[in-house]
Design an enzyme around this catalytic site. Structure first.
Site, PDB file in Angstrom:
ATOM      1  N   ARG A 194      35.487  45.475  44.988  1.00  0.00           N
ATOM      2  CA  ARG A 194      36.007  46.706  44.377  1.00  0.00           C
ATOM      3  C   ARG A 194      35.174  47.929  44.758  1.00  0.00           C
ATOM      4  O   ARG A 194      35.658  49.048  44.725  1.00  0.00           O
ATOM      5  CB  ARG A 194      36.013  46.590  42.844  1.00  0.00           C
ATOM      6  CG  ARG A 194      37.005  45.576  42.309  1.00  0.00           C
ATOM      7  CD  ARG A 194      37.182  45.779  40.807  1.00  0.00           C
ATOM      8  NE  ARG A 194      37.790  44.636  40.145  1.00  0.00           N
ATOM      9  CZ  ARG A 194      39.095  44.443  40.017  1.00  0.00           C
ATOM     10  NH1 ARG A 194      39.941  45.295  40.541  1.00  0.00           N
ATOM     11  NH2 ARG A 194      39.564  43.391  39.382  1.00  0.00           N
ATOM     12  N   ASP A 222      53.181  46.519  44.392  1.00  0.00           N
ATOM     13  CA  ASP A 222      53.448  45.400  45.297  1.00  0.00           C
ATOM     14  C   ASP A 222      54.865  44.881  45.008  1.00  0.00           C
ATOM     15  O   ASP A 222      55.842  45.438  45.510  1.00  0.00           O
ATOM     16  CB  ASP A 222      52.346  44.368  45.020  1.00  0.00           C
ATOM     17  CG  ASP A 222      52.374  43.156  45.906  1.00  0.00           C
ATOM     18  OD1 ASP A 222      52.746  43.283  47.074  1.00  0.00           O
ATOM     19  OD2 ASP A 222      51.997  42.057  45.443  1.00  0.00           O
ATOM     20  N   PHE A 242      47.043  41.586  52.338  1.00  0.00           N
ATOM     21  CA  PHE A 242      46.285  41.678  51.095  1.00  0.00           C
ATOM     22  C   PHE A 242      45.114  42.613  51.365  1.00  0.00           C
ATOM     23  O   PHE A 242      44.360  42.423  52.316  1.00  0.00           O
ATOM     24  CB  PHE A 242      45.794  40.302  50.634  1.00  0.00           C
ATOM     25  CG  PHE A 242      45.309  40.337  49.219  1.00  0.00           C
ATOM     26  CD1 PHE A 242      46.200  40.275  48.158  1.00  0.00           C
ATOM     27  CD2 PHE A 242      43.951  40.478  48.937  1.00  0.00           C
ATOM     28  CE1 PHE A 242      45.762  40.352  46.847  1.00  0.00           C
ATOM     29  CE2 PHE A 242      43.506  40.549  47.629  1.00  0.00           C
ATOM     30  CZ  PHE A 242      44.408  40.483  46.578  1.00  0.00           C
ATOM     31  N   GLU A 277      48.337  53.659  39.256  1.00  0.00           N
ATOM     32  CA  GLU A 277      48.184  52.268  39.703  1.00  0.00           C
ATOM     33  C   GLU A 277      47.378  52.216  41.000  1.00  0.00           C
ATOM     34  O   GLU A 277      47.390  53.166  41.785  1.00  0.00           O
ATOM     35  CB  GLU A 277      49.577  51.690  39.991  1.00  0.00           C
ATOM     36  CG  GLU A 277      50.125  50.802  38.903  1.00  0.00           C
ATOM     37  CD  GLU A 277      49.531  49.400  38.946  1.00  0.00           C
ATOM     38  OE1 GLU A 277      48.370  49.229  39.363  1.00  0.00           O
ATOM     39  OE2 GLU A 277      50.245  48.474  38.569  1.00  0.00           O
ATOM     40  N   ASP A 278      46.715  51.107  41.255  1.00  0.00           N
ATOM     41  CA  ASP A 278      46.051  50.919  42.538  1.00  0.00           C
ATOM     42  C   ASP A 278      47.094  50.670  43.625  1.00  0.00           C
ATOM     43  O   ASP A 278      47.129  51.344  44.640  1.00  0.00           O
ATOM     44  CB  ASP A 278      45.025  49.770  42.484  1.00  0.00           C
ATOM     45  CG  ASP A 278      45.587  48.467  41.919  1.00  0.00           C
ATOM     46  OD1 ASP A 278      46.771  48.423  41.503  1.00  0.00           O
ATOM     47  OD2 ASP A 278      44.833  47.476  41.875  1.00  0.00           O
TER      48      ASP A 278
END
Ligand code: IMP
Ligand code: MG
Length: 171
Positions: A159, A97, A146, A93-94
């Site tokens: 990105r 959260d 964020f 996963e990036d």
């Protein structure tokens, strides 16, 4: 406008450390590395090239975010091709959260009878967790900002940044 949190060098160093750890834990096993698209594609490409064992790869595409807000329910856009039965599956996963995406994937994949299921994330935003999910490997812990870059986006942008940065809003 962005503020750099982790540089290209910081990332490279941590990715190689995580890759060494995963290699020690999984060498000789029947491993499938699963990239959660789209956010993890840069991390995934760097990570798998540092792994020191044989494995196969697969991809799943999910979505839950619009702008900087999690929408709550996770949608599957593109599914797996590989058979996970009897395999050691590592979900890449990036960022973890709220934990909803990973929780969704653990449930979805456990029906496919893998030998083991673990998660590896570039970033762990532990303070934002709503569902408690195990993240066995992660590169960095982040606060409630964020973040963008190195695969992570804000509405599809940023990105391609080679670093990870706090998103401060549009200019
Ligand atoms: P979850 O809330 O743990 O389900 O995370 C869902 C997804 O939201 C992650 O896989 C990311 O793709 C995205 N996401 C969460 N936080 C951020 C962020 O700070 N920047 C960019 N994407 C994020
Ligand atoms: Mg994601």
């Amino acid at each position: 406008m962005v503020k750099i949190l982790f540089s290209k060098d910081d990332i490279e160093k941590r990715v190689s450390e995580i890759a060494a750890q995963i290699s020690r834990d999984f060498k000789g096993k029947d491993v499938v590395m699963v990239a959660v698209l789209r956010g993890s594609f840069v991390f995934f490409a760097d990570l798998i090239r540092m792994l020191d064992f044989d494995f196969s790869v697969d991809f799943i595409s999910l979505s839950s975010y619009i702008g900087t807000f999690s929408q709550g329910d996770v949608k599957k856009i593109y599914g797996l091709q590989e058979n996970l039965s009897g395999k050691d599956v590592i979900i890449v996963e990036d960022i973890v959260d709220t934990g909803r995406t990973l929780d969704f994937l653990f449930k979805e994949f456990s029906f496919k009878n893998p030998r083991s299921l673990s998660a590896c994330a570039l970033l762990n935003k532990k303070c934002a967790r709503i569902i408690d999910v195990p993240v066995k490997y992660f590169c960095f812990e982040t606060g409630n900002d964020f973040v963008v870059g190195y695969g992570l986006d804000y509405n599809g942008l940023y990105r391609g940044l080679p670093y990870i940065a706090k998103f401060l809003g549009k200019k």
